[in-house]
Scaffold this motif. Structure first.
Motif, PDB file in Angstrom:
ATOM      1  N   MET A   1      31.606   0.403  61.259  1.00 23.69           N
ATOM      2  CA  MET A   1      31.196   1.769  61.577  1.00 23.69           C
ATOM      3  C   MET A   1      30.287   1.811  62.803  1.00 23.69           C
ATOM      4  O   MET A   1      30.443   2.682  63.660  1.00 23.69           O
TER       5      MET A   1
ATOM      6  N   SER B   1      32.499   0.695  66.040  1.00 20.14           N
ATOM      7  CA  SER B   1      33.513   1.701  66.407  1.00 20.14           C
ATOM      8  C   SER B   1      32.857   3.003  66.832  1.00 20.14           C
ATOM      9  O   SER B   1      33.350   3.676  67.743  1.00 20.14           O
ATOM     10  N   GLY B   2      31.738   3.384  66.215  1.00 19.81           N
ATOM     11  CA  GLY B   2      31.025   4.583  66.657  1.00 19.81           C
ATOM     12  C   GLY B   2      30.511   4.445  68.067  1.00 19.81           C
ATOM     13  O   GLY B   2      30.597   5.379  68.871  1.00 19.81           O
TER      14      GLY B   2
ATOM     15  N   LEU C   1      29.027   8.558  63.575  1.00 18.27           N
ATOM     16  CA  LEU C   1      29.631   7.410  62.898  1.00 18.27           C
ATOM     17  C   LEU C   1      28.717   6.182  62.978  1.00 18.27           C
ATOM     18  O   LEU C   1      28.576   5.433  62.011  1.00 18.27           O
ATOM     19  N   GLU C   2      28.089   5.993  64.124  1.00 18.53           N
ATOM     20  CA  GLU C   2      27.176   4.866  64.289  1.00 18.53           C
ATOM     21  C   GLU C   2      25.967   5.006  63.360  1.00 18.53           C
ATOM     22  O   GLU C   2      25.560   4.049  62.688  1.00 18.53           O
TER      23      GLU C   2
END
Length: 94
Positions: A13, A16-17, A55-56
């Protein structure tokens, strides 16, 4: 304290964030340069950058939840007992 990158879900996460957020910001600045203005560029890329940031931060929250589940002190998102927590965030009541 463990690293957030040792847990596969939180690592995925966070990385990808960051990739989504930084890539969308790069494309947004490129489209702003092509269209000669930030307001004329594609604002969907800005929304995607905000989603990448969310998301991060969610990955860091997942990491902290694992610490709380094990009875440890969370640390990734300025845990409730963290001495580095900003003053404007609420602290744990004792």
């Amino acid at each position: 304290m463990s690293s957030p990158f040792r847990t596969p879900l939180s690592a995925t996460m966070i990385v990808s964030g960051a990739v989504v957020g930084l890539t969308s910001i790069a494309f947004w600045t490129y489209s702003a340069a092509v269209t000669d203005g930030l307001l004329d560029s594609d604002l969907r890329l800005v929304a995607l950058a905000v989603g990448g940031l969310a998301l991060e931060l969610a990955g860091m929250a997942v990491h902290d939840r694992g610490h709380r589940r094990r009875g440890e002190s969370p640390h990734a998102l300025w845990g409730l007992d963290d001495r580095h927590r900003p003053d404007w965030l609420p602290r744990r009541r004792r």
